[in-house]
Design a protein around this motif. Structure first.
Motif, PDB file in Angstrom:
ATOM      1  N   ASP A  30      18.472 -54.098 -20.163  1.00 22.22           N
ATOM      2  CA  ASP A  30      19.039 -55.323 -19.581  1.00 22.22           C
ATOM      3  C   ASP A  30      18.068 -56.008 -18.626  1.00 22.22           C
ATOM      4  O   ASP A  30      18.128 -57.226 -18.448  1.00 22.22           O
ATOM      5  CB  ASP A  30      20.338 -55.013 -18.833  1.00 22.22           C
ATOM      6  CG  ASP A  30      21.503 -54.739 -19.757  1.00 22.22           C
ATOM      7  OD1 ASP A  30      21.372 -54.943 -20.983  1.00 22.22           O
ATOM      8  OD2 ASP A  30      22.562 -54.306 -19.250  1.00 22.22           O
ATOM      9  N   ALA A  31      17.175 -55.229 -18.022  1.00 22.27           N
ATOM     10  CA  ALA A  31      16.239 -55.769 -17.035  1.00 22.27           C
ATOM     11  C   ALA A  31      14.865 -56.092 -17.617  1.00 22.27           C
ATOM     12  O   ALA A  31      13.946 -56.452 -16.879  1.00 22.27           O
ATOM     13  CB  ALA A  31      16.077 -54.767 -15.889  1.00 22.27           C
TER      14      ALA A  31
ATOM     15  N   SER B 265      15.680 -61.087 -21.474  1.00 20.65           N
ATOM     16  CA  SER B 265      15.543 -59.664 -21.790  1.00 20.65           C
ATOM     17  C   SER B 265      15.639 -59.422 -23.287  1.00 20.65           C
ATOM     18  O   SER B 265      14.902 -58.587 -23.836  1.00 20.65           O
ATOM     19  CB  SER B 265      16.597 -58.850 -21.036  1.00 20.65           C
ATOM     20  OG  SER B 265      16.329 -58.889 -19.646  1.00 20.65           O
TER      21      SER B 265
ATOM     22  N   ASN C  79      17.659 -46.785 -22.524  1.00 22.69           N
ATOM     23  CA  ASN C  79      18.199 -46.847 -21.171  1.00 22.69           C
ATOM     24  C   ASN C  79      18.805 -48.240 -20.994  1.00 22.69           C
ATOM     25  O   ASN C  79      18.073 -49.243 -20.971  1.00 22.69           O
ATOM     26  CB  ASN C  79      17.089 -46.589 -20.148  1.00 22.69           C
ATOM     27  CG  ASN C  79      17.575 -46.726 -18.722  1.00 22.69           C
ATOM     28  OD1 ASN C  79      18.013 -47.776 -18.292  1.00 22.69           O
ATOM     29  ND2 ASN C  79      17.493 -45.629 -17.987  1.00 22.69           N
ATOM     30  N   HIS C  80      20.129 -48.291 -20.913  1.00 18.97           N
ATOM     31  CA  HIS C  80      20.838 -49.570 -20.888  1.00 18.97           C
ATOM     32  C   HIS C  80      20.356 -50.487 -19.755  1.00 18.97           C
ATOM     33  O   HIS C  80      20.105 -51.676 -19.963  1.00 18.97           O
ATOM     34  CB  HIS C  80      22.338 -49.306 -20.762  1.00 18.97           C
ATOM     35  CG  HIS C  80      23.181 -50.476 -21.137  1.00 18.97           C
ATOM     36  ND1 HIS C  80      24.447 -50.355 -21.613  1.00 18.97           N
ATOM     37  CD2 HIS C  80      22.954 -51.807 -21.115  1.00 18.97           C
ATOM     38  CE1 HIS C  80      24.954 -51.539 -21.875  1.00 18.97           C
ATOM     39  NE2 HIS C  80      24.066 -52.432 -21.566  1.00 18.97           N
ATOM     40  N   GLU C  81      20.230 -49.936 -18.567  1.00 21.19           N
ATOM     41  CA  GLU C  81      19.815 -50.751 -17.417  1.00 21.19           C
ATOM     42  C   GLU C  81      18.396 -51.286 -17.603  1.00 21.19           C
ATOM     43  O   GLU C  81      18.116 -52.446 -17.300  1.00 21.19           O
ATOM     44  CB  GLU C  81      19.916 -49.947 -16.112  1.00 21.19           C
ATOM     45  CG  GLU C  81      21.334 -49.608 -15.696  1.00 21.19           C
ATOM     46  CD  GLU C  81      21.944 -48.439 -16.479  1.00 21.19           C
ATOM     47  OE1 GLU C  81      21.192 -47.609 -17.036  1.00 21.19           O
ATOM     48  OE2 GLU C  81      23.183 -48.387 -16.560  1.00 21.19           O
TER      49      GLU C  81
ATOM     50  N   SER D 241      23.785 -65.106 -15.795  1.00 25.95           N
ATOM     51  CA  SER D 241      23.610 -63.918 -16.634  1.00 25.95           C
ATOM     52  C   SER D 241      23.186 -64.262 -18.061  1.00 25.95           C
ATOM     53  O   SER D 241      22.506 -63.473 -18.707  1.00 25.95           O
ATOM     54  CB  SER D 241      24.892 -63.073 -16.650  1.00 25.95           C
ATOM     55  OG  SER D 241      25.961 -63.809 -17.198  1.00 25.95           O
TER      56      SER D 241
END
Length: 147
Positions: free
Chosen positions: A43-44, A62, A38-40, A55
């Protein structure tokens, strides 16, 4: 023996599910591991450590948290399949292939012919190059049947 197969790389198609279904249909003794797909969520992964305005630092935290999972999975796998799609550059997959090579873990690359040239070094260290999930399943069936 149950083989642990690490599935690395591209997250935008169902190649993982195709390999899992093919291995299940053949009743191969395999267990699959993977990075977070899951990309999100990936990233989180470091957000629990505090909010970042830059960023770079969010990605840095992460990446380090994700590296705990991926490093452990690669160290503990019997074989990895590293998928490179043609739409996005999977730098993380190339890194995983490098980790496999450094650790002496056998890996199979999975990609189409259009990206042979940019992956020549990655493919040179691989034990095999497959062009489809079906080919990967065929390879796994052969490798595991010889077990």
């Amino acid at each position: 023996m149950t083989w642990t197969i690490y599935l690395s790389g591209e997250i935008h198609t169902d190649w993982r599910e195709q390999i899992k279904a093919g291995c299940a249909a053949r009743e191969l003794p395999v267990r699959f591991t993977s990075a977070v797909t899951n990309h999100e969520a990936s990233d989180a992964a470091g957000d629990v450590l505090g909010e970042e305005n830059d960023s770079f630092w969010r990605d840095h935290k992460s990446a380090r948290v994700n590296a705990i999972r991926t490093g452990n999975a690669i160290e503990n796998c019997d074989l990895a399949v590293v998928r490179f799609g043609d739409k996005y550059k999977q730098w993380n997959a190339a890194f995983d292939a490098g980790m496999c090579a450094a650790l002496g873990k056998p890996y199979i690359t999975l990609h189409d012919e259009s990206i042979i040239h940019p992956l020549k070094e990655v493919d040179a260290a691989a034990m095999a190059w497959a062009r489809s999930a079906d080919q990967v399943v065929e390879l796994l069936a052969y490798i595991i049947a010889a077990d």
